[in-house]
Design a protein around this motif. Structure first.
Motif, mmCIF file in Angstrom:
data_model
loop_
_atom_site.group_PDB
_atom_site.id
_atom_site.type_symbol
_atom_site.label_atom_id
_atom_site.label_comp_id
_atom_site.label_asym_id
_atom_site.label_seq_id
_atom_site.Cartn_x
_atom_site.Cartn_y
_atom_site.Cartn_z
ATOM 1 N N THR A 252 9.213 8.293 6.569
ATOM 2 C CA THR A 252 9.603 7.763 5.275
ATOM 3 C C THR A 252 9.261 6.282 5.231
ATOM 4 O O THR A 252 9.565 5.542 6.176
ATOM 5 N N HIS A 253 8.614 5.865 4.154
ATOM 6 C CA HIS A 253 8.299 4.444 4.015
ATOM 7 C C HIS A 253 9.565 3.599 4.138
ATOM 8 O O HIS A 253 10.599 3.906 3.530
ATOM 9 N N GLY A 254 9.505 2.542 4.930
ATOM 10 C CA GLY A 254 10.609 1.602 5.030
ATOM 11 C C GLY A 254 11.743 2.033 5.940
ATOM 12 O O GLY A 254 12.698 1.284 6.132
ATOM 13 N N CYS A 473 1.672 10.869 0.140
ATOM 14 C CA CYS A 473 2.974 10.362 0.565
ATOM 15 C C CYS A 473 2.990 10.327 2.089
ATOM 16 O O CYS A 473 2.040 10.782 2.736
ATOM 17 N N PRO A 474 4.043 9.806 2.710
ATOM 18 C CA PRO A 474 4.059 9.669 4.176
ATOM 19 C C PRO A 474 4.483 10.911 4.945
ATOM 20 O O PRO A 474 4.659 10.841 6.168
ATOM 21 N N ARG A 490 1.383 4.934 -1.277
ATOM 22 C CA ARG A 490 2.520 4.025 -1.317
ATOM 23 C C ARG A 490 3.102 3.942 -2.730
ATOM 24 O O ARG A 490 4.279 3.689 -2.932
ATOM 25 N N ASN A 496 -1.076 2.574 2.068
ATOM 26 C CA ASN A 496 -1.065 1.947 3.382
ATOM 27 C C ASN A 496 -2.312 2.421 4.114
ATOM 28 O O ASN A 496 -2.605 3.631 4.142
ATOM 29 N N LEU A 511 -0.799 0.919 11.450
ATOM 30 C CA LEU A 511 -0.875 0.284 10.145
ATOM 31 C C LEU A 511 -1.724 -0.985 10.213
ATOM 32 O O LEU A 511 -1.469 -1.886 11.018
ATOM 33 N N GLN A 514 -0.878 -2.986 4.480
ATOM 34 C CA GLN A 514 0.203 -2.352 3.733
ATOM 35 C C GLN A 514 0.012 -2.580 2.247
ATOM 36 O O GLN A 514 -0.378 -3.660 1.803
ATOM 37 N N ASP A 515 0.281 -1.524 1.468
ATOM 38 C CA ASP A 515 0.264 -1.626 0.007
ATOM 39 C C ASP A 515 -1.089 -2.121 -0.497
ATOM 40 O O ASP A 515 -1.167 -3.001 -1.356
ATOM 41 N N HIS A 562 5.930 1.617 14.689
ATOM 42 C CA HIS A 562 6.132 0.526 13.741
ATOM 43 C C HIS A 562 5.989 -0.844 14.394
ATOM 44 O O HIS A 562 6.068 -1.858 13.712
#
Length: 573
Positions: A252-254, A473-474, A490, A496, A511, A514-515, A562
């Protein structure tokens, strides 16, 4: 400290009476094209998802209309194996009940989209009449069992395919709800007690995915799955399988508590043990998986939290014997071999490139019509690959000229005469039907590749295979986290960008940006690709190059996914 509450889905499964719920009553309700969220969750176990056409949402909302609801049906094909008759029946149903296309999934299954509620039961019934089914194609159970589909790679392929079928059969839910609801089967008498011998009343904490690979091809991406078996061939014979556990790609993003994870190879089993090992791995996850947080419920988190040594010891207890020592193996790639190949029996196979796995007649390329006509005369079988492509398999010397002529007539004989980048691409469905999609994938990746191809030509990279994947989606349905280049949706027109996955699917990517706005993709990647063309070592793959030159930091396991992000390139430029 009080115990954490079970997730809502656990109570839903418990109260469902072995996946029945109120599905029958809601299918009979013609006041809406939808079903309740509770029934939607249960329908997944039966192989179908409620969706709507998101392209139409705004217009329908402005006219005060309900969403354009329909259902996606997923048809299980263990090992991706289908007969010509099954192909023809799927093709017919695509027109009669769905949106006129067939989607070949990254898990070697058929998907039909756009089925309205009133046609759902009839479609599932006719799928079963064609000796296929949809049960356990979705839901908190073992999904479609994947298997290397390429018989030219090994003389043991038939044995491996049988193992995939045996595992699938053994782990299929035993509830009679499927037959009652869709096939008008006899209902249980009120005094009879129903039993799910493997899953129990609450099934698994989350979905479960199994694959079988035959080295040197990792086309099924074994490290991305909960459980995988790596065929070990010695002196031309299958001696057993290495066992790999704990892979999974959803995140999940974030939320840094969620991450992709590659499977660990923990031991070896003999061919006669493979079904037992599959069952016992499922049982360990059934009993120890997290049922309080669905974002933490996959086997990868059970193993990440408790450790590989703990899992192996627990598995050995359930088995009543110890797994053997891991045998040597090597994967060299995870792509398909296109065009004609001939196996050691002298039997021929043609692998057709299918952009995004979408079988459709489009833009002067009547692929779906051509495959329909081939299916009418083909005496072998069809095999869906894990890369969304299709093999017309087991063609004899006598039948090959006829198949070749039809491939040429419908423009399919040169389907593989594309850039190596395009041939190594995967995209999930994403918009407009997937409710989780944040950005485009299947409809957009071909355009990205077209623009990149212009650059690749000038760099001299047209024939260099670089795995490229895009998902909306992730959640990882297109297995993006091992792509050498990967785009994860994203938001609208934003992704991403990940770089550095292993070419053979054995290393996670990292990564890089990002975005990233969609209109900056080409300008971002072009300098890296140009530098790769100029500075790569002999035989060096793109994923290895971006790590060696410092664009990203190598990572193999999800717990550090991450960490150590290098948001800008040119660290060593």
């Amino acid at each position: 400290m009080s115990e954490k509450k079970l997730s809502v889905n656990e109570g839903l499964k418990t109260a469902s009476n072995y996946l029945r719920g109120t599905i029958v009553e809601e299918l009979a309700d013609l006041s809406t094209g939808a079903v309740s969220e509770e029934s939607n969750q249960l329908l997944k176990f039966h192989g179908t998802y409620l969706q709507d056409d998101r392209d139409l949402r705004a217009d329908r909302r402005s006219h005060k209309l309900d969403k354009a609801y329909s259902f996606m049906l997923r048809i299980r094909l263990p090992g991706g194996l289908a007969t010509p008759k099954q192909w023809l029946e799927t093709d017919r149903m695509a027109d009669q009940f769905a949106n006129g296309t067939i989607k070949l999934t990254t898990r070697q299954a058929f998907q039909l989209h756009g089925i309205i509620k009133t046609n759902l039961k009839r479609t599932i019934a006719e799928i079963n009449e064609a000796a296929m089914d949809t049960i356990a194609a979705c839901g908190d159970v073992n999904r479609n069992v994947m298997c290397n589909p390429n018989p030219h790679l090994s003389s043991v392929h038939e044995e491996v395919q049988r193992a995939a079928q045996a595992i699938s059969d053994h782990l299929t839910p035993q509830t009679r709800a499927y037959h009652e609801i869709w096939l008008d089967g006899e209902k249980l008498a009120s005094s009879e007690e129903e039993v799910e011998p493997i899953y129990g009343k609450t099934y698994l904490p989350r979905k479960f995915k199994i694959t079988i690979a035959v080295p040197p091809s990792n086309d099924v991406d074994i490290f991305a799955n909960d459980l995988s078996f790596i065929a070990i061939v010695e002196n031309g014979g299958l001696v057993g399988y290495n066992v790999a556990v704990g892979g999974g790609f959803g995140m999940t993003h974030g939320n840094e508590a969620t991450f992709p994870r590659l499977a660990d190879v923990i031991g070896f089993c003999t061919p006669d043990q493979v079904v037992d090992v599959a069952e016992k791995v499922v049982l360990v996850q059934r009993d120890f998986g997290d049922r309080t947080d669905r974002k933490h419920a996959r086997l990868k988190y059970t193993i990440e939290d408790r450790g590989v040594d703990w899992f192996k010891a627990e598995l050995n207890k359930y088995l009543g014997y110890d797994l053997g020592e891991v045998r040597p193996y090597e994967f060299t790639d995870n792509g398909d071999r296109y065009g004609w190949t001939t196996d050691e029996r002298g039997v021929h196979h043609f692998t057709l490139f299918v952009q995004g796995g979408r079988v459709v007649d489009d833009h002067g390329y009547p692929m779906r019509t051509g495959l329909r006509e081939i299916a009418k005369v083909h005496q072998g079988d069809f095999r869906l690959t894990a890369n969304q492509n299709l093999m017309i398999a087991n063609v004899t010397d006598e039948r090959r000229p006829e198949i070749e002529a039809m491939l040429e007539k419908y423009g399919m004989h040169r389907s593989h005469e594309r850039s190596a980048l395009r041939l190594a691409s995967i995209a999930c469905v994403a918009l407009p039907t997937c409710g989780l999609a944040l950005a485009e994938a299947e409809r957009y990746l071909p355009d990205v590749i077209t623009l990149l191809e212009e650059k690749l030509e000038s760099f001299g990279l047209r024939h260099d295979a670089i795995t490229i994947r895009m998902t909306g989606c992730p959640n990882g349905c297109g297995r993006p986290y091992v792509g050498e280049i990967a785009f994860i949706g994203r938001g609208p027109n934003r992704y991403n960008l990940y770089l550095g996955g292993g070419h053979a699917g054995d290393r996670l990517n990292k990564l890089y940006r990002q975005d990233l706005p969609a209109d900056e993709i080409i300008d971002t990647l072009s300098p890296i690709l140009e530098r790769y063309a100029k500075e790569r070592g002999e035989g060096e793959k793109f994923g290895d190059f971006v790590i060696r030159t410092g664009y990203v930091v190598a990572t193999r396991q999800g717990s550090d996914f991450h960490a150590n992000i290098k948001p800008e390139a040119l660290a060593n430029a």
